[in-house]
Enzyme design. Sequence first.
Site, PDB file in Angstrom:
ATOM      1  N   CYS A   1      31.820 -57.816 -36.997  1.00 33.43           N
ATOM      2  CA  CYS A   1      32.698 -58.078 -35.656  1.00 33.43           C
ATOM      3  C   CYS A   1      34.291 -58.912 -35.650  1.00 33.43           C
ATOM      4  CB  CYS A   1      32.286 -59.235 -34.214  1.00 33.43           C
ATOM      5  SG  CYS A   1      32.212 -58.333 -33.013  1.00 33.43           S
TER       6      CYS A   1
ATOM      7  N   GLU B   1      23.916 -60.002 -37.925  1.00 27.80           N
ATOM      8  CA  GLU B   1      22.720 -61.123 -37.629  1.00 27.80           C
ATOM      9  C   GLU B   1      21.815 -60.683 -36.362  1.00 27.80           C
ATOM     10  OE1 GLU B   1      26.168 -62.026 -34.477  1.00 27.80           O
ATOM     11  OE2 GLU B   1      26.082 -60.807 -37.052  1.00 27.80           O
TER      12      GLU B   1
ATOM     13  N   HIS C   1      27.548 -56.391 -35.393  1.00 30.54           N
ATOM     14  CA  HIS C   1      26.938 -57.874 -35.557  1.00 30.54           C
ATOM     15  C   HIS C   1      25.112 -57.512 -36.184  1.00 30.54           C
ATOM     16  CE1 HIS C   1      29.425 -60.296 -33.463  1.00 30.54           C
ATOM     17  NE2 HIS C   1      29.510 -59.426 -32.563  1.00 30.54           N
TER      18      HIS C   1
END
Length: 229
Positions: A109, A213, A211
């Site tokens: 990001c 994650e 993102h």
Amino acid sequence: MTLAVAVTAPRRIVDGRERVTLNTTYVRALEGAGLVPLAVPTILAPDRAAAALQGVRGLVLTGGEDVAPARYGAAPHPRLGEVDPVRDAAELALIAAARAQRLPILAICSGIQILNVALGGTLYQDLDSERPGPVPHTGSETSHHAVRVEPGSLLERTLGARSATVNSRHHQAIRDLAPGLRAVAWAEDGVIEGAELADSAAPWTVAVQWHPEDLTERALFDGFARAVV
């Protein structure tokens, strides 16, 4: 062998007090890939960046605030978000130290944005007004869109795919790509969503605008772990 990696941890105001924080999703994703994440506060003095990376095998640049436009010679846009010049200075120093030590880098990001600025690129400060298009980049937690991945790129080899559906929660993005980077993923409106070092002999470096994650796929973290080993 301890496969420890440095992960940038920004400062936040929590319950009225300034704290260093790191989203647990980063920790779980890195641990799931067999790595040991070590938080590096982004209030770190730049001249201590090299020391902070001693003993680790890679660097993860996490999401966060907008990059201060002064870093790439631009005036602030009226819709510029929150910036943290202290964080910018720390992360720029960490990038320089990681490259000097030839460490793998995973940038996520705002991580792709600070990496682009570190290597001489610029940013759109507000996509909605500076580059309006049909893709809802400034979406909610549940917003997603498709990306196209360059065949033969490191990112394609890491993901094992030439397309993906990714989450979308950013209002800045790469405008002018840094000379040392090449774009390897794009949203349907042409916004750059992934980049890697142009030098194929350079250490493993993958930068994405989304993102990972927060997604169930682990390919990026597994690829980072293989590079760390």
